[in-house]
Motif scaffolding. Structure first.
Motif, PDB file in Angstrom:
ATOM      1  N   ALA A   8      35.172  42.022  32.053  1.00  0.00           N
ATOM      2  CA  ALA A   8      35.395  40.581  31.913  1.00  0.00           C
ATOM      3  C   ALA A   8      34.904  39.849  33.158  1.00  0.00           C
ATOM      4  O   ALA A   8      34.190  38.844  33.062  1.00  0.00           O
ATOM      5  CB  ALA A   8      36.880  40.302  31.666  1.00  0.00           C
ATOM      6  N   VAL A   9      35.254  40.369  34.348  1.00  0.00           N
ATOM      7  CA  VAL A   9      34.862  39.674  35.581  1.00  0.00           C
ATOM      8  C   VAL A   9      33.339  39.723  35.752  1.00  0.00           C
ATOM      9  O   VAL A   9      32.715  38.740  36.162  1.00  0.00           O
ATOM     10  CB  VAL A   9      35.589  40.288  36.804  1.00  0.00           C
ATOM     11  CG1 VAL A   9      35.126  39.602  38.084  1.00  0.00           C
ATOM     12  CG2 VAL A   9      37.091  40.147  36.653  1.00  0.00           C
ATOM     13  N   LYS A  10      32.722  40.876  35.393  1.00  0.00           N
ATOM     14  CA  LYS A  10      31.262  40.967  35.515  1.00  0.00           C
ATOM     15  C   LYS A  10      30.573  39.975  34.566  1.00  0.00           C
ATOM     16  O   LYS A  10      29.544  39.400  34.902  1.00  0.00           O
ATOM     17  CB  LYS A  10      30.789  42.395  35.223  1.00  0.00           C
ATOM     18  CG  LYS A  10      30.844  43.315  36.449  1.00  0.00           C
ATOM     19  CD  LYS A  10      30.259  44.672  36.137  1.00  0.00           C
ATOM     20  CE  LYS A  10      30.084  45.501  37.404  1.00  0.00           C
ATOM     21  NZ  LYS A  10      28.908  45.164  38.194  1.00  0.00           N
ATOM     22  N   ALA A  11      31.151  39.806  33.351  1.00  0.00           N
ATOM     23  CA  ALA A  11      30.544  38.859  32.405  1.00  0.00           C
ATOM     24  C   ALA A  11      30.622  37.437  32.959  1.00  0.00           C
ATOM     25  O   ALA A  11      29.690  36.641  32.798  1.00  0.00           O
ATOM     26  CB  ALA A  11      31.256  38.954  31.047  1.00  0.00           C
ATOM     27  N   VAL A  12      31.725  37.125  33.630  1.00  0.00           N
ATOM     28  CA  VAL A  12      31.841  35.790  34.241  1.00  0.00           C
ATOM     29  C   VAL A  12      30.884  35.683  35.436  1.00  0.00           C
ATOM     30  O   VAL A  12      30.225  34.656  35.637  1.00  0.00           O
ATOM     31  CB  VAL A  12      33.304  35.522  34.687  1.00  0.00           C
ATOM     32  CG1 VAL A  12      33.393  34.185  35.400  1.00  0.00           C
ATOM     33  CG2 VAL A  12      34.235  35.545  33.478  1.00  0.00           C
ATOM     34  N   ALA A  13      30.784  36.777  36.204  1.00  0.00           N
ATOM     35  CA  ALA A  13      29.925  36.761  37.400  1.00  0.00           C
ATOM     36  C   ALA A  13      28.453  36.572  37.041  1.00  0.00           C
ATOM     37  O   ALA A  13      27.669  36.105  37.874  1.00  0.00           O
ATOM     38  CB  ALA A  13      30.123  38.055  38.195  1.00  0.00           C
ATOM     39  N   ALA A  14      28.092  36.923  35.795  1.00  0.00           N
ATOM     40  CA  ALA A  14      26.700  36.718  35.386  1.00  0.00           C
ATOM     41  C   ALA A  14      26.367  35.222  35.404  1.00  0.00           C
ATOM     42  O   ALA A  14      25.216  34.837  35.605  1.00  0.00           O
ATOM     43  CB  ALA A  14      26.475  37.296  33.984  1.00  0.00           C
ATOM     44  N   ARG A  15      27.395  34.391  35.187  1.00  0.00           N
ATOM     45  CA  ARG A  15      27.185  32.929  35.222  1.00  0.00           C
ATOM     46  C   ARG A  15      27.551  32.342  36.582  1.00  0.00           C
ATOM     47  O   ARG A  15      27.164  31.236  36.910  1.00  0.00           O
ATOM     48  CB  ARG A  15      28.048  32.257  34.143  1.00  0.00           C
ATOM     49  CG  ARG A  15      27.823  32.753  32.729  1.00  0.00           C
ATOM     50  CD  ARG A  15      28.481  31.818  31.724  1.00  0.00           C
ATOM     51  NE  ARG A  15      29.868  31.512  32.026  1.00  0.00           N
ATOM     52  CZ  ARG A  15      30.911  32.157  31.508  1.00  0.00           C
ATOM     53  NH1 ARG A  15      30.711  33.150  30.652  1.00  0.00           N
ATOM     54  NH2 ARG A  15      32.136  31.815  31.816  1.00  0.00           N
ATOM     55  N   HIS A  16      28.360  33.079  37.337  1.00  0.00           N
ATOM     56  CA  HIS A  16      28.820  32.582  38.640  1.00  0.00           C
ATOM     57  C   HIS A  16      28.526  33.646  39.702  1.00  0.00           C
ATOM     58  O   HIS A  16      29.426  34.375  40.122  1.00  0.00           O
ATOM     59  CB  HIS A  16      30.326  32.292  38.612  1.00  0.00           C
ATOM     60  CG  HIS A  16      30.715  31.244  37.623  1.00  0.00           C
ATOM     61  ND1 HIS A  16      30.707  29.899  37.899  1.00  0.00           N
ATOM     62  CD2 HIS A  16      31.117  31.348  36.341  1.00  0.00           C
ATOM     63  CE1 HIS A  16      31.090  29.224  36.836  1.00  0.00           C
ATOM     64  NE2 HIS A  16      31.343  30.079  35.871  1.00  0.00           N
ATOM     65  N   PRO A  17      27.266  33.752  40.130  1.00  0.00           N
ATOM     66  CA  PRO A  17      26.898  34.814  41.084  1.00  0.00           C
ATOM     67  C   PRO A  17      27.758  34.736  42.348  1.00  0.00           C
ATOM     68  O   PRO A  17      28.168  33.653  42.757  1.00  0.00           O
ATOM     69  CB  PRO A  17      25.437  34.508  41.402  1.00  0.00           C
ATOM     70  CG  PRO A  17      24.953  33.652  40.287  1.00  0.00           C
ATOM     71  CD  PRO A  17      26.132  32.875  39.794  1.00  0.00           C
ATOM     72  N   GLY A  18      28.013  35.900  42.915  1.00  0.00           N
ATOM     73  CA  GLY A  18      28.778  35.948  44.153  1.00  0.00           C
ATOM     74  C   GLY A  18      30.243  36.278  43.957  1.00  0.00           C
ATOM     75  O   GLY A  18      30.956  36.517  44.930  1.00  0.00           O
ATOM     76  N   LEU A  19      30.708  36.319  42.697  1.00  0.00           N
ATOM     77  CA  LEU A  19      32.118  36.688  42.448  1.00  0.00           C
ATOM     78  C   LEU A  19      32.349  38.138  42.840  1.00  0.00           C
ATOM     79  O   LEU A  19      31.502  38.993  42.585  1.00  0.00           O
ATOM     80  CB  LEU A  19      32.457  36.556  40.962  1.00  0.00           C
ATOM     81  CG  LEU A  19      32.891  35.211  40.392  1.00  0.00           C
ATOM     82  CD1 LEU A  19      33.407  35.433  38.977  1.00  0.00           C
ATOM     83  CD2 LEU A  19      33.946  34.542  41.249  1.00  0.00           C
ATOM     84  N   GLU A  20      33.506  38.432  43.416  1.00  0.00           N
ATOM     85  CA  GLU A  20      33.883  39.828  43.688  1.00  0.00           C
ATOM     86  C   GLU A  20      34.275  40.472  42.357  1.00  0.00           C
ATOM     87  O   GLU A  20      35.183  39.997  41.673  1.00  0.00           O
ATOM     88  CB  GLU A  20      35.067  39.869  44.658  1.00  0.00           C
ATOM     89  CG  GLU A  20      35.589  41.268  44.922  1.00  0.00           C
ATOM     90  CD  GLU A  20      34.524  42.204  45.472  1.00  0.00           C
ATOM     91  OE1 GLU A  20      33.986  43.016  44.678  1.00  0.00           O
ATOM     92  OE2 GLU A  20      34.229  42.121  46.680  1.00  0.00           O
ATOM     93  N   THR A  21      33.574  41.524  41.967  1.00  0.00           N
ATOM     94  CA  THR A  21      33.861  42.141  40.674  1.00  0.00           C
ATOM     95  C   THR A  21      34.692  43.419  40.800  1.00  0.00           C
ATOM     96  O   THR A  21      35.093  43.990  39.787  1.00  0.00           O
ATOM     97  CB  THR A  21      32.547  42.475  39.927  1.00  0.00           C
ATOM     98  OG1 THR A  21      31.762  43.318  40.764  1.00  0.00           O
ATOM     99  CG2 THR A  21      31.771  41.211  39.595  1.00  0.00           C
ATOM    100  N   ALA A  22      34.929  43.891  42.028  1.00  0.00           N
ATOM    101  CA  ALA A  22      35.706  45.127  42.217  1.00  0.00           C
ATOM    102  C   ALA A  22      37.198  44.808  42.119  1.00  0.00           C
ATOM    103  O   ALA A  22      37.869  44.666  43.132  1.00  0.00           O
ATOM    104  CB  ALA A  22      35.363  45.763  43.555  1.00  0.00           C
ATOM    105  N   VAL A  23      37.701  44.677  40.893  1.00  0.00           N
ATOM    106  CA  VAL A  23      39.122  44.357  40.699  1.00  0.00           C
ATOM    107  C   VAL A  23      39.811  45.573  40.089  1.00  0.00           C
ATOM    108  O   VAL A  23      39.262  46.240  39.219  1.00  0.00           O
ATOM    109  CB  VAL A  23      39.301  43.119  39.798  1.00  0.00           C
ATOM    110  CG1 VAL A  23      38.799  41.872  40.503  1.00  0.00           C
ATOM    111  CG2 VAL A  23      38.597  43.298  38.461  1.00  0.00           C
TER     112      VAL A  23
END
Lengths: 297, 274
Positions: A250-265
């Motif tokens: 889910a976080v990676k899918a959001v990060a595809a639109r918002h680069p720079g998000l930390e995805t290691a959750v």
């Protein structure tokens, strides 16, 4: 360094027409007190690898160093590692054999020649570590227990040996999520007490919650070794037959639109901390639930 | 396809197993449920809740100790109580009995006393369809995890069951294996009226069907549309189940009274909402 593998090779049925090379040059180091998660698709060599860590298999090429002991292809006796590394097999409950839970757990200590006076206390302590009350379970037949309880007894049978290193091979296989969570908590507790813990699993959400570092096996080699943060910067998990857990997906899918998000959750709380700043609009109605069985899952 | 015709009905079914000390362990306690043609019914339950015993009763492998099981036409009073049921278990190795893949694939047809030539044709077609043609003469135990489950599933589907009982069929597989098996299931689910019962301990699997039953300690603890399944940690803990991570995340992002915080989500759908 408590475990060091150098260029380890292993082939099943070597020298026959059915030869199947599984490990093709493994290099891996595990510091004392670390919890290492070992990932890989079905057939990637995970089980073969961890069986080298307690001497159940000997390398056909390369070396396996465990503590002060080094195993090579010329090593004659794998019993050198007795007392060094405890291995919890996949489906360990299939090895339960004694009439009572107590006898099953005590067997390893008796076999190792532990003083008889020590055994009852150590068995009870091992049962408590896995969350089973010795008074309730000690005299029961292991075959009268449900799957989760059998797994706990089998793990207690390894913990009781008090080895400095522990390897869990798919400890959550066949267990429900609550049972897997109990075992994850236990591994974290063991690591906190200074044990070196290695865990093989394809339940990546469980492994990410407990491991300090991760090693990914692919085609008989270590194709990644590092932290979850480093792993999340790769997008190769799919190529290795693995799938990100739902939270990271889910976080990676959001990060595809918002680069720079930390995805290691690792937990819903960590994911919420990353995603909450992005919430701008008011909530709407939830999407309809999936229909038609397995389609679209 | 009609969904209102009953395919199998359990009324007050109880089962228990003998323990070595002379006592009995209750696996199912007065369970009543109905599976209707064409539906996917999800049965959720923690380890030890009775899911596998229920799967065996549905498949006709285990006879209930008390209560009644009515199958197929018997439900509508037509007399013939036979119902072709397929059962796929969590660990396919537990059910393999043949030395090579080809024999395993045709075993049910042999039991149904098909002619040899017909069995060969059906097995060849199924081997080709599921991509096991190159493994026809090897032992099932030499297949990969995904291939083993595909063999188990294909060996069941070859007899075209009206009811497919799936007891956590994906839980031991990696991503590739799950995809392979899921693809086969969805490709072969076009048989008109075939029902599926999907048993699982993962609450997120409620998304697989319209209707969900929760088993707890051998009894039906909840039954209703999957969309109405309670998802709070307290409610699910009562049944030994865990709230899926994505529902917990949604609850944190969309606190009450927002409906999003109380729903089951797929990762991509939740991401689109953000």
């Amino acid at each position: 360094m408590t475990i060091r593998l150098r260029d380890v090779h292993f082939t099943y049925a070597a020298g026959t027409p059915w030869a199947r090379p599984v490990l093709k040059g493994i290099d891996l180091e595990v510091p004392a007190g670390e919890c290492l998660g070992i990932l890989g698709g079905n057939g990637s060599g995970k089980t073969t690898l961890v069986r080298h860590m307690n001497g159940l298999l000997l390398p056909q090429r390369g070396t396996v160093q465990v503590g002060e002991i080094t195993l090579t292809p010329k090593t004659k006796s794998s019993r050198l590692l007795s007392g060094e590394t405890g291995l919890v097999f996949q489906f360990p409950e299939k090895q339960l054999f004694a009439e009572t839970v107590y006898d099953d757990i005590a067997f390893g200590l008796e076999f190792a020649g532990s003083p008889a006076g020590e055994i009852p206390g150590r068995v009870e302590e091992a049962l408590r570590q896995v969350g089973l009350d010795p008074g309730t379970y000690g005299r029961r037949s292991p075959f009268s227990l449900n799957w989760g309880e059998k797994r706990q007894v089998a793990i207690a049978g390894v913990l009781v040996l008090d080895t400095p290193r522990l390897v869990f091979d798919e400890p959550g296989a066949g267990l429900d999520p609550a049972g897997r969570r109990r075992i994850t908590d236990l591994m974290r507790e063991l690591a906190g007490r200074g044990k070196t813990v290695m865990v093989v699993s394809h339940h990546l959400d469980d492994i990410f919650r407990v491991a300090d570092r991760l090693a990914v096996l692919g085609d008989g080699r270590v194709v990644f070794h590092g932290s979850l943060e480093e792993l999340c910067r790769h997008d190769d998990l799919d190529r290795w037959g693995l799938e990100w857990p739902p939270l990271i997906r889910a976080v990676k899918a959001v990060a595809a639109r918002h680069p720079g998000l930390e995805t290691a959750v690792r937990t819903p709380r960590e994911a919420a901390a990353v995603l909450r700043p992005l919430l701008q609009s008011a909530p709407s109605t939830p999407p309809p639930l999936g229909k038609g069985g397995l389609r679209g899952i | 396809m009609t969904r209102d015709r009953g395919l199998i009905e359990l009324r007050d079914v109880s089962c228990s197993y003998p323990l070595l000390d002379g006592e009995r362990r209750t696996a199912l306690r007065e369970v009543s449920l109905e599976v209707r043609e064409g539906e996917v019914l999800v049965v959720l339950g923690a380890g030890g809740a009775g899911k596998t015993t229920l799967a065996c009763v549905l498949a006709g492998v285990t006879a209930p100790e008390a209560g009644t099981v009515r199958r197929g036409p018997a439900l509508s009073g037509q007399g013939d109580s036979s119902l072709p049921v397929g059962l796929v278990t969590q660990n396919p190795e537990d059910t393999f009995t043949s030395p090579v893949v080809r024999e395993e694939m045709g075993l049910i047809l042999q039991n149904l006393e098909w002619a040899d030539g017909e069995i060969d044709r059906a097995v060849d077609a199924m081997l080709a369809e599921v991509g096991l043609g190159g493994h026809a003469e090897v032992s099932p135990t030499l297949l990969s995890g995904g291939q083993k489950q595909i063999l188990a599933l294909a060996s069941t589907l070859i007899a075209d069951p009206a009811l497919l009982v799936l007891d956590e069929p994906l839980s031991l597989l990696d991503r590739r294996g799950r995809e392979e098996v899921s693809t086969l299931l969805s490709r072969r689910s076009e048989r008109a009226g075939r029902a599926e019962v999907y048993l699982s301990s993962e609450v997120g699997d409620a998304l697989r069907g319209d209707r969900t039953i929760v088993l707890a300690r051998g009894s039906v603890a909840w039954e209703g549309p999957s969309a109405e399944l309670p998802l709070s940690e307290d409610a699910l803990a009562e049944w030994g189940l865990l709230t899926p991570d994505l529902s917990l995340l949604a609850g944190l992002l969309f606190p009450p009274p927002a409906p999003e915080g109380r729903a089951l989500w797929r990762a991509d759908e939740l991401a689109r909402r953000l």
